[in-house]
Design a protein around this motif. Sequence first.
Motif, PDB file in Angstrom:
ATOM      1  N   LEU A 243       0.810  -1.121   0.048  1.00  0.00           N
ATOM      2  CA  LEU A 243       0.002   0.118  -0.047  1.00  0.00           C
ATOM      3  C   LEU A 243       1.032   1.239   0.119  1.00  0.00           C
ATOM      4  CD1 LEU A 243      -2.724  -1.194   2.462  1.00  0.00           C
ATOM      5  CD2 LEU A 243      -3.177  -0.654   0.016  1.00  0.00           C
ATOM      6  N   ILE A 244       2.017   1.281   0.731  1.00  0.00           N
ATOM      7  CA  ILE A 244       2.720   2.196   0.810  1.00  0.00           C
ATOM      8  C   ILE A 244       3.770   2.561  -0.788  1.00  0.00           C
ATOM      9  CG2 ILE A 244       4.940   3.350   1.900  1.00  0.00           C
ATOM     10  CD1 ILE A 244       3.988   1.787   4.449  1.00  0.00           C
ATOM     11  N   ARG A 281      -3.235   3.972   3.165  1.00  0.00           N
ATOM     12  CA  ARG A 281      -2.592   4.465   2.214  1.00  0.00           C
ATOM     13  C   ARG A 281      -2.600   6.195   2.217  1.00  0.00           C
ATOM     14  NH1 ARG A 281      -3.511   1.714  -3.420  1.00  0.00           N
ATOM     15  NH2 ARG A 281      -1.362   1.034  -3.005  1.00  0.00           N
ATOM     16  N   SER A 285       0.906   8.955   3.401  1.00  0.00           N
ATOM     17  CA  SER A 285       1.132   9.640   2.126  1.00  0.00           C
ATOM     18  C   SER A 285       2.400  10.533   2.177  1.00  0.00           C
ATOM     19  CB  SER A 285      -0.153  10.619   1.730  1.00  0.00           C
ATOM     20  OG  SER A 285      -0.350  11.565   2.726  1.00  0.00           O
TER      21      SER A 285
END
Length: 291
Positions: A243-244, A281, A285
Amino acid sequence: MKQDIMREITPLTQSDCFTLFSRVKKKFDFPLHYHEEYELNLILNAPGAKRIVGDHIEVIDEVELVLVGPNLYHAWFTHKCESEQITELTIQFHKDLFEDRLLRRNQLSFIKTMFDKAQRGILFSRETIERLLPRLLQLEQKNGFDSVLELLSILHDLSTSRNMRTLSDSSSDNEQFNYNSRRIEKVFEYMNANYSRPISLTEVAKVANMPEASFSRFIKKRIGSTFIDSLNEIRLGHATRMLIDTTHNVAEVAYKCGFNNISNFNRTFKKRKGCTPKEFRGNFSGNRIFI
């Protein structure tokens, strides 16, 4: 209280030396947790926030730097902090990044002593933070071998600094978190290598060379969670990294990490992380690099 503490599987893999994550935020929203890695956490502009490290609880100033050892539970909470511009820089690295035999050399003895103290958490002085702040903030601008050398240099300077303070009265060395037996290591290596496909209790029990019922009791006693929970935590660790680190959508991440049901993935993720994969997510950010 301990059953409410989350065991985090970080996105750091065995191929990485360390990961660095920085972001600016308005609140602290990660629950009380622990993980296998060392964590160096720099926090700026967060007066009134509350820190928990082991059995130590304290309201923090506007700037602080803390080193947390493996499996020591910790978290920061917004508490009375009203800042809209909290800056957090987190560095996580493997507990075996610097081999014990290397740390026993005279020139690295201070680092070894510091790592031993980190089992209870270390708060560094304001003077130390101000001296090392530019280098910490510039670390994400470096890459490859230079970044590893700079991290080692920063750790050395921290280890020889004055007025560091140990936080928790007790260390992380307790039965619930102490699961470093070779049998458990083999099981976790196997699950880490095969997390993307269905894995049964039967096959993992064979890896441990134990009957299923005995293995179920063994893993529950040694790490405080069931086989399924342990497998899901490993999968969630890989999912958080995807997700990162990637642009895969949530469904793709779920299936690539061994969840064959998107609803189950979302439910499990929210239960363990306190937010949905999409929210996670968005929260992450900031800037994250893996070295």
